[in-house]
Design an enzyme around this catalytic site. Structure first.
Site, PDB file in Angstrom:
ATOM      1  N   ASP A  65       0.897  -1.154   0.000  1.00  0.00           N
ATOM      2  CA  ASP A  65       0.000   0.000   0.000  1.00  0.00           C
ATOM      3  C   ASP A  65       0.943   1.214   0.000  1.00  0.00           C
ATOM      4  OD1 ASP A  65      -1.479   2.193   0.682  1.00  0.00           O
ATOM      5  OD2 ASP A  65      -2.725   1.142   2.145  1.00  0.00           O
ATOM      6  N   HIS A  70       6.131  10.685 -24.022  1.00  0.00           N
ATOM      7  CA  HIS A  70       6.296   9.532 -24.920  1.00  0.00           C
ATOM      8  C   HIS A  70       6.486   9.953 -26.386  1.00  0.00           C
ATOM      9  CE1 HIS A  70       1.904   9.817 -25.604  1.00  0.00           C
ATOM     10  NE2 HIS A  70       2.117   9.140 -26.707  1.00  0.00           N
ATOM     11  N   LYS A  82       9.219   8.650 -30.157  1.00  0.00           N
ATOM     12  CA  LYS A  82       8.767   8.354 -31.523  1.00  0.00           C
ATOM     13  C   LYS A  82       9.916   8.611 -32.498  1.00  0.00           C
ATOM     14  CE  LYS A  82       3.920   9.575 -30.628  1.00  0.00           C
ATOM     15  NZ  LYS A  82       3.105   8.386 -30.691  1.00  0.00           N
ATOM     16  N   ASP A 131      -3.284  18.581 -21.475  1.00  0.00           N
ATOM     17  CA  ASP A 131      -3.070  17.156 -21.769  1.00  0.00           C
ATOM     18  C   ASP A 131      -2.137  16.951 -22.963  1.00  0.00           C
ATOM     19  OD1 ASP A 131      -3.655  14.319 -21.460  1.00  0.00           O
ATOM     20  OD2 ASP A 131      -4.859  14.480 -23.277  1.00  0.00           O
ATOM     21  N   HIS A 141       3.367  17.376 -25.485  1.00  0.00           N
ATOM     22  CA  HIS A 141       3.727  16.807 -26.792  1.00  0.00           C
ATOM     23  C   HIS A 141       3.944  17.883 -27.871  1.00  0.00           C
ATOM     24  CE1 HIS A 141       2.647  13.294 -24.639  1.00  0.00           C
ATOM     25  NE2 HIS A 141       1.370  13.276 -24.913  1.00  0.00           N
ATOM     26  N   LYS A 144      -9.430  16.301 -29.918  1.00  0.00           N
ATOM     27  CA  LYS A 144     -10.042  14.970 -29.882  1.00  0.00           C
ATOM     28  C   LYS A 144     -11.214  14.984 -30.872  1.00  0.00           C
ATOM     29  CE  LYS A 144      -7.881  13.558 -25.993  1.00  0.00           C
ATOM     30  NZ  LYS A 144      -6.450  13.689 -26.284  1.00  0.00           N
ATOM     31  N   LYS A 189      -6.652  10.185 -37.188  1.00  0.00           N
ATOM     32  CA  LYS A 189      -5.413  10.337 -36.428  1.00  0.00           C
ATOM     33  C   LYS A 189      -4.394  10.972 -37.367  1.00  0.00           C
ATOM     34  CE  LYS A 189      -2.421   8.723 -33.158  1.00  0.00           C
ATOM     35  NZ  LYS A 189      -2.480   9.291 -31.811  1.00  0.00           N
TER      36      LYS A 189
HETATM   37  C1  BG6 Z   1      -1.450  11.146 -24.091  1.00  0.00           C
HETATM   38  C2  BG6 Z   1      -2.723  11.900 -23.807  1.00  0.00           C
HETATM   39  O1  BG6 Z   1      -0.366  11.785 -23.493  1.00  0.00           O
HETATM   40  O2  BG6 Z   1      -1.236  11.110 -25.517  1.00  0.00           O
HETATM   41  C3  BG6 Z   1      -3.904  11.262 -24.518  1.00  0.00           C
HETATM   42  O3  BG6 Z   1      -2.965  11.903 -22.398  1.00  0.00           O
HETATM   43  C4  BG6 Z   1      -3.611  11.114 -26.003  1.00  0.00           C
HETATM   44  O4  BG6 Z   1      -5.072  12.061 -24.331  1.00  0.00           O
HETATM   45  C5  BG6 Z   1      -2.260  10.438 -26.221  1.00  0.00           C
HETATM   46  O5  BG6 Z   1      -4.654  10.349 -26.563  1.00  0.00           O
HETATM   47  C6  BG6 Z   1      -1.868  10.475 -27.694  1.00  0.00           C
HETATM   48  O6  BG6 Z   1      -0.694   9.734 -27.901  1.00  0.00           O
HETATM   49  P1  BG6 Z   1      -0.346   9.096 -29.313  1.00  0.00           P
HETATM   50  O7  BG6 Z   1       0.983   8.468 -29.136  1.00  0.00           O
HETATM   51  O8  BG6 Z   1      -1.442   8.098 -29.607  1.00  0.00           O
HETATM   52  O9  BG6 Z   1      -0.361  10.208 -30.316  1.00  0.00           O
END
Ligand code: BG6
Length: 489
Positions: free
Chosen positions: A92, A177, A181, A234, A239, A339, A344
């Site tokens: 925990d 992240h 890429k 977000d 990003h 969104k 995409k």
């Molecule tokens: C995340 C966000 O950091 O990145 C999400 O919290 C988003 O809302 C995602 O969907 C998008 O990542 P990718 O790699 O699919 O472009």
């Protein structure tokens, strides 16, 4: 296939091992690394969560996740090797004394302890104190954490202060992240290994740059998190600003983390502030309503599961960004992200300046300027839009816009393209900080974003509606039209 790995073995401890991030991303990426012989033979993966589970139970959960996400990509021999690395501890995270269990397991003499915080930031403080209190850390230990690192400058400082009370900055690996890429990293190669771009990358030749990060998905059942955050925090704070820094930075002296971070910070510091005075002219907020994605009806943001129908959180943002430095004077960067867009699409479009004089005006009165389009995902690749003479002998020179296109998939068929998480987890185990964010970068990004967020809060402008399946509200088109420009469609 077992390759020679060249880093020290680790005890990779995943806090929140039974949570979504661990099951959907981390375990799968680790399995893929295993498959390609990239995990050091003596490395172990220790799952920590508060649920009453055994190591065998954790192994079964991991196997189910892998089956769900990878299907027949799973190879029995590789799975056996991978599963032998896995074990589980029930802790925990709010109970200091329970961290003692780590001492019985962690082997500091042989392995580096890499602590992956795959939990809500509300628990970061507990974990830091728990780890410090039980004495399991040493100067080699590392911690890996993900966004959201706070929701504004102050909360991000609070998190960073707690982390800094236990780990030195060199031990901290902050993930975005997008930096894992391939196509984002390729920006370094494109810009600094090709002389045609190194010499043509400034206000003399470039008119403006567009960055689009669109997703067709909605908020995927994450109402509580997303509604507190919104698209600005977000996606844009992290990003998109990361992509922007790679596009806009000066050449770093070398590829070391220190050199690259230093250049990125200079860009962030040069972003012209957006305040109450100019927020309406420079930004557009949107929120999706009911609409269609690929032919299927989808609910609006306010009708999503668990929604508060009075929410004014934005699911789309478009911004004109000006960078106040020598290279980019007079070159706006337009960024948009949302969104429930039609698809995409993550891309950068570099629009070059129009030529000063048109000698082809008889056949082509409006000579379109060259464009460099960098597709980050999907269909990774690069296109250059240029004019060519149409072959023919009818006496006139006719021009046509054509595309020089490079598809990464075609060009690098033989090379495996790993996902962001695989690359970043591996770099954290290797101890290479280059692809991770420094504290200063994150705080600088928050400083700029907070000013926009405050301006929105103070002018009380609600987000503009846009039907799902569109590229945001009409005002986003107007943002560029005011400058006699248009989004690349
Ligand atoms: C995340 C966000 O950091 O990145 C999400 O919290 C988003 O809302 C995602 O969907 C998008 O990542 P990718 O790699 O699919 O472009």
């Amino acid at each position: 296939m077992t390759k020679q790995t060249t880093y020290q073995p680790c005890d990779l401890v995943i806090y929140g091992a039974l949570g979504d991030l661990s099951k959907r991303k981390l375990l799968i990426s680790l399995y893929r690394l295993e498959k390609h012989g990239l995990i050091e033979a003596d490395t172990r993966i220790i799952g920590v969560d508060r649920l009453d589970e055994t190591s065998q139970g954790f192994i079964d959960i991991a196997q189910k996740s892998l089956q769900a996400f990878l299907g027949n990509e799973i190879d029995d021999a590789i799975w056996q090797r991978f599963s032998r690395r896995l074990s589980y501890l029930q802790i925990d995270l709010t109970r200091l004394e329970q961290y003692q269990q780590l001492n019985a397991v962690i082997d500091r003499a042989k392995r580096i302890m890499v602590n992956y915080f795959a939990v809500s930031p509300l628990l970061f403080k507990n974990i830091c104190h728990g780890l410090q209190g039980c004495g399991v850390l040493n100067g080699e230990s590392r911690m890996v954490m993900e966004k959201p690192i706070g929701h504004d400058l102050q909360s991000s400082r609070e998190i960073n202060d707690v982390v800094a009370s236990v780990f030195q900055e060199r031990q901290v690996f902050r993930i975005d992240h997008y930096l894992g890429k391939e196509t984002v990293l390729n920006l370094l190669a494109l810009r600094f290994a090709n002389s045609i771009f190194t010499t043509n990358w400034n206000h003399d030749t470039i008119d403006h740059i567009q960055i689009t990060v669109g997703e067709d998905i909605g908020i995927e059942g994450r109402w509580d998190y997303f509604d507190q955050s919104g698209q600005l925090r977000d996606m844009l704070q992290n990003h998109l600003l990361q992509i922007l820094t790679f596009v806009a930075m000066e050449p770093p002296a070398d590829l070391s983390a220190a050199s690259i971070r230093a250049e990125k910070i200079k860009v962030l510091k040069a972003l012209r502030p957006i305040t109450l005075r100019n927020v309406d002219e420079k930004t557009v907020r949107g929120q999706y309503t009911t609409g269609f994605i690929k032919g299927s009806a989808v609910p609006g943001y306010l009708e999503e599961d668990g929604a508060n129908p009075g929410s004014s959180t934005e699911t789309f943002v478009a911004i004109r960004v000006d960078i106040d430095n020598w290279r980019w004077a007079g070159v706006p960067f337009y960024m948009r992200t949302g969104k429930r867009m039609p698809g995409k699409r993550t891309e950068i479009v570099v629009n070059f300046k129009q030529l000063p004089h048109n000698i082809f005006k008889d056949s082509f009165p409006d000579l379109p300027a060259n464009k460099l389009v960098i597709h980050l995902q999907p269909n990774e690749g690069i296109d250059i839009m240029m004019l060519n003479k149409v072959p023919g002998i009818d006496g006139n020179i006719k021009l046509q816009q054509t595309k020089l296109d490079l598809s990464f998939y075609e060009a690098f068929k033989k090379n495996l393209i790993f996902g962001g998480y695989e690359k970043l987890i591996l770099e954290a185990m290797r101890g290479n900080p280059t692809l991770f964010l420094s504290r200063e970068e994150i705080e600088q990004a928050w400083t700029w974003v907070d000013s926009i967020q405050d301006a929105w809060a103070n002018n009380h402008t609600p987000p503009r509606p846009y039907p799902a399946g569109n590229w945001g509200p009409v005002a986003s088109v107007a943002l560029l039209a005011r400058d006699n420009r248009a989004w690349e469609e």
